[in-house]
Design a protein around this motif. Sequence first.
Motif, PDB file in Angstrom:
ATOM      1  N   GLN A  54      -7.302 116.912  45.104  1.00 29.21           N
ATOM      2  CA  GLN A  54      -6.646 116.158  46.454  1.00 29.21           C
ATOM      3  C   GLN A  54      -5.348 116.016  45.442  1.00 29.21           C
ATOM      4  OE1 GLN A  54      -9.513 112.760  45.898  1.00 29.21           O
ATOM      5  NE2 GLN A  54     -10.126 113.341  47.406  1.00 29.21           N
ATOM      6  N   LYS A  55      -4.415 116.272  44.312  1.00 31.04           N
ATOM      7  CA  LYS A  55      -3.162 115.443  43.565  1.00 31.04           C
ATOM      8  C   LYS A  55      -2.346 116.405  43.983  1.00 31.04           C
ATOM      9  CE  LYS A  55      -4.045 113.703  39.682  1.00 31.04           C
ATOM     10  NZ  LYS A  55      -3.854 113.227  38.215  1.00 31.04           N
ATOM     11  N   LYS A  56      -1.496 115.705  45.040  1.00 34.00           N
ATOM     12  CA  LYS A  56      -0.241 116.157  45.693  1.00 34.00           C
ATOM     13  C   LYS A  56       0.966 115.264  44.572  1.00 34.00           C
ATOM     14  CE  LYS A  56      -2.704 118.467  49.108  1.00 34.00           C
ATOM     15  NZ  LYS A  56      -2.694 119.216  49.990  1.00 34.00           N
ATOM     16  N   VAL A  57       1.914 116.355  44.867  1.00 33.27           N
ATOM     17  CA  VAL A  57       3.321 115.167  44.563  1.00 33.27           C
ATOM     18  C   VAL A  57       4.579 115.828  45.735  1.00 33.27           C
ATOM     19  CG1 VAL A  57       3.683 116.003  42.650  1.00 33.27           C
ATOM     20  CG2 VAL A  57       4.713 114.230  43.024  1.00 33.27           C
ATOM     21  N   ALA A  58       5.220 115.413  46.226  1.00 29.19           N
ATOM     22  CA  ALA A  58       6.594 115.971  46.567  1.00 29.19           C
ATOM     23  C   ALA A  58       7.371 114.616  46.158  1.00 29.19           C
ATOM     24  CB  ALA A  58       6.152 115.892  47.998  1.00 29.19           C
ATOM     25  N   ILE A  59       8.281 115.975  45.109  1.00 31.14           N
ATOM     26  CA  ILE A  59       9.482 115.832  45.215  1.00 31.14           C
ATOM     27  C   ILE A  59      11.024 115.322  45.415  1.00 31.14           C
ATOM     28  CG2 ILE A  59      11.226 116.101  42.711  1.00 31.14           C
ATOM     29  CD1 ILE A  59       8.107 115.795  41.855  1.00 31.14           C
ATOM     30  N   SER A  60      11.391 114.044  45.326  1.00 33.12           N
ATOM     31  CA  SER A  60      12.890 113.949  46.157  1.00 33.12           C
ATOM     32  C   SER A  60      13.814 113.839  45.379  1.00 33.12           C
ATOM     33  CB  SER A  60      12.709 113.086  47.435  1.00 33.12           C
ATOM     34  OG  SER A  60      12.271 111.372  47.387  1.00 33.12           O
ATOM     35  N   ILE A  61      14.616 114.092  45.589  1.00 26.70           N
ATOM     36  CA  ILE A  61      15.591 113.558  44.628  1.00 26.70           C
ATOM     37  C   ILE A  61      17.414 113.624  45.190  1.00 26.70           C
ATOM     38  CG2 ILE A  61      17.767 114.063  42.817  1.00 26.70           C
ATOM     39  CD1 ILE A  61      15.328 116.715  42.090  1.00 26.70           C
ATOM     40  N   ASP A  62      17.450 112.006  44.903  1.00 31.48           N
ATOM     41  CA  ASP A  62      18.401 110.798  46.418  1.00 31.48           C
ATOM     42  C   ASP A  62      20.101 111.937  44.728  1.00 31.48           C
ATOM     43  OD1 ASP A  62      16.796 110.087  47.325  1.00 31.48           O
ATOM     44  OD2 ASP A  62      16.699 108.037  47.159  1.00 31.48           O
ATOM     45  N   ILE A  78      12.064 107.982  59.161  1.00 29.65           N
ATOM     46  CA  ILE A  78      12.325 107.801  57.867  1.00 29.65           C
ATOM     47  C   ILE A  78      11.600 108.245  56.502  1.00 29.65           C
ATOM     48  CG2 ILE A  78      12.154 105.259  56.693  1.00 29.65           C
ATOM     49  CD1 ILE A  78      12.993 104.463  59.189  1.00 29.65           C
ATOM     50  N   MET A  79      12.310 108.307  55.646  1.00 32.60           N
ATOM     51  CA  MET A  79      12.012 109.240  54.195  1.00 32.60           C
ATOM     52  C   MET A  79      11.490 108.317  53.683  1.00 32.60           C
ATOM     53  SD  MET A  79      10.510 111.776  52.643  1.00 32.60           S
ATOM     54  CE  MET A  79      10.560 112.203  53.900  1.00 32.60           C
ATOM     55  N   PRO A  80      10.225 107.548  53.273  1.00 38.11           N
ATOM     56  CA  PRO A  80       9.400 107.284  52.406  1.00 38.11           C
ATOM     57  C   PRO A  80       9.471 107.296  50.843  1.00 38.11           C
ATOM     58  CG  PRO A  80       8.016 107.932  53.462  1.00 38.11           C
ATOM     59  CD  PRO A  80       9.321 108.952  54.250  1.00 38.11           C
ATOM     60  N   PHE A  81       8.816 106.884  50.049  1.00 35.69           N
ATOM     61  CA  PHE A  81       8.314 107.188  48.368  1.00 35.69           C
ATOM     62  C   PHE A  81       6.955 106.378  48.109  1.00 35.69           C
ATOM     63  CE2 PHE A  81      10.940 103.400  48.440  1.00 35.69           C
ATOM     64  CZ  PHE A  81      10.392 102.797  46.567  1.00 35.69           C
ATOM     65  N   THR A  82       6.521 106.825  47.419  1.00 39.95           N
ATOM     66  CA  THR A  82       5.436 105.813  46.394  1.00 39.95           C
ATOM     67  C   THR A  82       5.436 105.984  45.338  1.00 39.95           C
ATOM     68  OG1 THR A  82       3.980 107.721  46.902  1.00 39.95           O
ATOM     69  CG2 THR A  82       3.724 107.188  48.115  1.00 39.95           C
ATOM     70  N   VAL A  83       6.103 106.564  44.055  1.00 48.49           N
ATOM     71  CA  VAL A  83       6.382 106.616  42.992  1.00 48.49           C
ATOM     72  C   VAL A  83       8.383 106.507  42.871  1.00 48.49           C
ATOM     73  CG1 VAL A  83       6.275 107.437  41.274  1.00 48.49           C
ATOM     74  CG2 VAL A  83       4.022 107.373  42.491  1.00 48.49           C
ATOM     75  N   ILE A  90       5.093 110.789  46.768  1.00 48.75           N
ATOM     76  CA  ILE A  90       6.483 111.148  46.828  1.00 48.75           C
ATOM     77  C   ILE A  90       7.005 110.612  45.836  1.00 48.75           C
ATOM     78  CG2 ILE A  90       8.612 111.008  48.121  1.00 48.75           C
ATOM     79  CD1 ILE A  90       6.647 110.954  50.895  1.00 48.75           C
ATOM     80  N   TYR A  91       7.448 111.192  45.292  1.00 47.83           N
ATOM     81  CA  TYR A  91       8.046 110.532  43.784  1.00 47.83           C
ATOM     82  C   TYR A  91      10.179 110.647  44.000  1.00 47.83           C
ATOM     83  CZ  TYR A  91      10.372 109.500  39.660  1.00 47.83           C
ATOM     84  OH  TYR A  91      11.141 109.705  38.196  1.00 47.83           O
ATOM     85  N   LEU A  92      10.796 109.629  44.069  1.00 46.32           N
ATOM     86  CA  LEU A  92      11.869 109.179  44.392  1.00 46.32           C
ATOM     87  C   LEU A  92      12.508 108.947  42.461  1.00 46.32           C
ATOM     88  CD1 LEU A  92      13.198 107.160  46.954  1.00 46.32           C
ATOM     89  CD2 LEU A  92      14.682 107.028  44.260  1.00 46.32           C
ATOM     90  N   CYS A  93      13.737 109.909  42.341  1.00 42.86           N
ATOM     91  CA  CYS A  93      14.587 110.123  41.435  1.00 42.86           C
ATOM     92  C   CYS A  93      15.761 110.891  42.128  1.00 42.86           C
ATOM     93  CB  CYS A  93      13.884 111.269  40.455  1.00 42.86           C
ATOM     94  SG  CYS A  93      13.913 112.663  40.650  1.00 42.86           S
ATOM     95  N   HIS A  94      16.893 110.572  40.828  1.00 44.27           N
ATOM     96  CA  HIS A  94      17.894 110.396  41.425  1.00 44.27           C
ATOM     97  C   HIS A  94      19.013 112.148  40.474  1.00 44.27           C
ATOM     98  CE1 HIS A  94      16.974 107.034  42.298  1.00 44.27           C
ATOM     99  NE2 HIS A  94      18.076 106.933  42.993  1.00 44.27           N
TER     100      HIS A  94
END
Length: 323
Positions: free
Chosen positions: A36-44, A176-181, A237-241
Amino acid sequence: MSILSIMFSVLRMFFTWKNSFTFLLCLIFTFSVSAQKKVAISIDDIPNTKKYEKDDFQLGLLSKLDEIQIPISIFVIEGLLYKTDSISKNYSLLMEWTERPYTTLGNHSFNHKRSSGFSVEDLEQEVVKGEAISRELARYYGKDLKYFRFPFNDLGKDSLQQNAFKARLDTLGYEIMPFTVESADWMYNAVFEHFLEQGDRSKAVAIGEEYVSQTLALFEFFEVLSMEEYGRLIPQIYLCHDNSINEAYLPAIIKELGDQGYEFVGVEEALADPAYHQTNYYDKKWGVSWFYRWMEDQDEAMVWMRKEPGLEHIQKQFDAIQN
């Protein structure tokens, strides 16, 4: 924990308990939770052209991601291409980000301004101007350009404006792109770079390690929230830069998450989860986790927000540097 480690742990429990039924239940539970543990990495904030110029136009973070080869979504601020005098080089560097087969392209507006101060027409101008180059690159590399992330995750000052913005984005073909973390990596980065500029590498390393620990603590926090609210783990969905601290420490975060059983997925797979199609009940301009937006009882959301791992330590250092 790796899958192999989990298997050995379960086998040890089997020989200890000598109960095949209990063993079977444990086996099912262990592997279902792991799966069940899934994550999508997103970079702004790509491309970080000022950093690239300082680094002799080397893409340090992208080079690290090339070694890891997991799905990444990137959110482009096209206005950054014109923040230095090396526009042609900046364009080439954006091409490098776009051409990677593991990257999904997204729009982060042209100027990265708060949307709550916009009219619907202002927002459309920011979106359309912010896709001029990205859409051509997406077409050239056979990719879609269908995700928009609001700067500062400011979706609008109230529900009326938010609904109007969403309706206009729909007509423009954007989701719209969300994030959770999100772990305030921008704040950690400012302190991290400050210590590097001061030549104090030991303090910079301490900040980097704190950033990793804080991020992992937030993942654990939202796992607990997810289980309590939904009885299952929603894909994160992890948000970082695109910045220095992620060049140095995002690979460590990715490794730790992998060791904890996370599967790295594309943002499209994460967004396919029904949770991401819930109503947004949060009508303020501040950028909060979508877990809070999905709570119909916003008093309950505030209770959860107060339980989050705190940022007081890094906030204090950040404020001191800014002053």
